[in-house]
Design an enzyme around this catalytic site. Structure first.
Site, short mmCIF file in Angstrom:
data_model
loop_
_atom_site.label_atom_id
_atom_site.label_comp_id
_atom_site.label_asym_id
_atom_site.label_seq_id
_atom_site.Cartn_x
_atom_site.Cartn_y
_atom_site.Cartn_z
N GLY A 1 2.88 2.27 10.65
CA GLY A 1 3.88 3.32 10.47
C GLY A 1 4.62 3.70 11.74
O GLY A 1 5.31 4.71 11.80
N HIS B 85 -9.45 1.73 4.93
CA HIS B 85 -8.17 1.83 5.65
C HIS B 85 -8.33 2.79 6.83
O HIS B 85 -9.08 3.77 6.75
CB HIS B 85 -7.09 2.34 4.69
CG HIS B 85 -5.71 2.22 5.26
ND1 HIS B 85 -5.21 3.12 6.17
CD2 HIS B 85 -4.75 1.27 5.09
CE1 HIS B 85 -3.98 2.74 6.52
NE2 HIS B 85 -3.69 1.62 5.88
N SER C 169 3.65 -2.26 10.07
CA SER C 169 5.10 -2.38 10.24
C SER C 169 5.65 -3.74 9.80
O SER C 169 6.59 -4.26 10.42
CB SER C 169 5.51 -2.05 11.68
OG SER C 169 5.14 -0.72 12.01
N LYS D 37 0.13 4.28 -0.24
CA LYS D 37 -0.45 5.50 0.36
C LYS D 37 -0.19 6.68 -0.60
O LYS D 37 -0.24 6.49 -1.81
CB LYS D 37 0.11 5.72 1.75
CG LYS D 37 -0.04 4.43 2.60
CD LYS D 37 0.23 4.60 4.04
CE LYS D 37 0.00 3.26 4.75
NZ LYS D 37 0.14 3.33 6.19
N ASN E 90 0.87 -1.17 0.00
CA ASN E 90 0.00 0.00 0.00
C ASN E 90 0.91 1.22 0.00
O ASN E 90 1.50 1.55 1.02
CB ASN E 90 -0.90 -0.01 1.25
CG ASN E 90 -1.72 1.27 1.38
OD1 ASN E 90 -1.77 2.08 0.44
ND2 ASN E 90 -2.34 1.48 2.53
N GLU F 284 -5.41 -4.58 10.54
CA GLU F 284 -4.35 -3.58 10.72
C GLU F 284 -4.57 -2.83 12.03
O GLU F 284 -5.33 -1.85 12.06
CB GLU F 284 -4.36 -2.58 9.57
CG GLU F 284 -4.08 -3.20 8.22
CD GLU F 284 -3.43 -2.20 7.27
OE1 GLU F 284 -2.41 -2.55 6.68
OE2 GLU F 284 -3.93 -1.07 7.13
N GLU G 31 -6.56 5.10 7.89
CA GLU G 31 -6.26 6.51 7.59
C GLU G 31 -7.46 7.17 6.91
O GLU G 31 -7.72 8.36 7.12
CB GLU G 31 -5.00 6.59 6.71
CG GLU G 31 -3.75 6.27 7.53
CD GLU G 31 -2.62 5.64 6.74
OE1 GLU G 31 -2.63 5.68 5.50
OE2 GLU G 31 -1.70 5.10 7.40
P1 13P Z 1 3.22 0.33 7.54
O1 13P Z 1 3.65 -0.98 6.91
O2 13P Z 1 4.02 1.50 7.01
O3 13P Z 1 3.18 0.25 9.02
O4 13P Z 1 1.72 0.60 7.03
C1 13P Z 1 0.77 -0.39 7.17
C2 13P Z 1 -0.44 -0.03 6.41
O5 13P Z 1 -1.16 0.88 6.76
C3 13P Z 1 -0.74 -0.80 5.19
O6 13P Z 1 -2.02 -0.51 4.72
#
Ligand code: 13P
Length: 248
Positions: free
Chosen positions: A172, A94, A212, A11, A9, A166, A96
């Site tokens: 992150g 997601h 992560s 982003k 992903n 997640e 976010e």
């Molecule tokens: P990270 O792997 O950067 O922690 O992000 C996870 C994520 O949100 C994947 O959709």
């Protein structure tokens, strides 16, 4: 038999030229694997990625979609638009998007239904906050996300949905859920799907872990019984890192 899915992903990272450079590097490293690999990219990168990965087993996904067919929805993208590009997957809900763009279980549900009326497989994200984990509300919360997001979705469509667990506190942050914590929740998700549908349906659903994931912890995570893949943020931006995860 579930074929694992490891999806990146990106982003809001990578311009079109950066996406092309990644695709060339990744294709050169990619020798085929037992897992399905995919990249979920910004809308502006999707056509070049579909083109670059044509003839390979590498899939391409979007990160969001609107739930109406078309209309006066400035800034939005429809399922049909994604289908014409040739996208295989679309992330829905997601954390976010739930946090910054007012995504709710209700809009997740509408988006899932619209995607399932066409050919694109949804990747539905669920996961608790740190407060919810610490207070012990994590299972009830994830269950409510599943029940709300999947309301009215028939069993034959449920099989097409990928569920990504997640935990928000692991995204992150470098703070990965332990393989046991990830496995415990993914097993709970499958148990909830058995209650909502039946064992045969739940058995076919791919359940990913995200938060992560990196080359150093991918094997441990992928070796868990109930984890059928990963949704990878930061570590999917570098072709060699993502290849090492796909090749765990
Ligand atoms: P990270 O792997 O950067 O922690 O992000 C996870 C994520 O949100 C994947 O959709």
């Amino acid at each position: 038999m579930r074929i694992p899915l490891i999806a990146g992903n990106w982003k809001m990272f990578k311009t079109k030229s950066e996406a092309i450079a990644f695709a060339e590097e990744f294709k050169a490293l990619y020798k085929g694997t037992d897992v399905q690999a995919a990249i979920c990219a910004p809308f502006t990168d999707l056509d070049v990625l579909v083109e670059a990965f044509r003839g390979t087993a590498i899939g391409v996904g979007a990160q969001n979609v609107h739930f109406e067919d078309e209309g006066a929805f400035t800034g939005e993208i429809s399922v049909k638009m994604l289908e014409e590009i040739g996208v295989d997957f679309c992330i829905v809900g997601h954390s976010e998007r739930r946090q910054y763009f007012a995504e709710t279980d209700e809009t997740v549900n509408l988006k899932l239904k619209k995607l399932l009326s066409g050919s694109i497989r949804p990747i539905m994200c669920v996961g608790e906050s740190l407060e919810q984990r610490d207070s012990g509300a994590l299972f009830d919360f994830v269950k409510s996300q599943l029940e709300g997001g999947l309301a009215g979705i028939a069993p034959e469509y449920m099989k097409k949905i990928v569920v990504a667990y997640e935990p928000i506190w692991a995204i992150g942050t470098g703070r990965t859920a332990s393989p046991e914590q990830a496995e415990e929740m993914c097993a709970f998700i499958r148990k909830t799907l058995i209650e909502m549908y039946d064992e045969a349906v739940a058995d076919e659903v791919i359940i990913q872990y995200g938060g992560s994931v990196k080359p150093a912890n991918a094997t441990e995570i992928m070796n868990q019984d109930e984890i059928d893949g990963a949704l990878v943020g930061g570590a999917s931006l570098k072709a060699s890192d993502f290849m090492n995860i796909v090749d765990f």
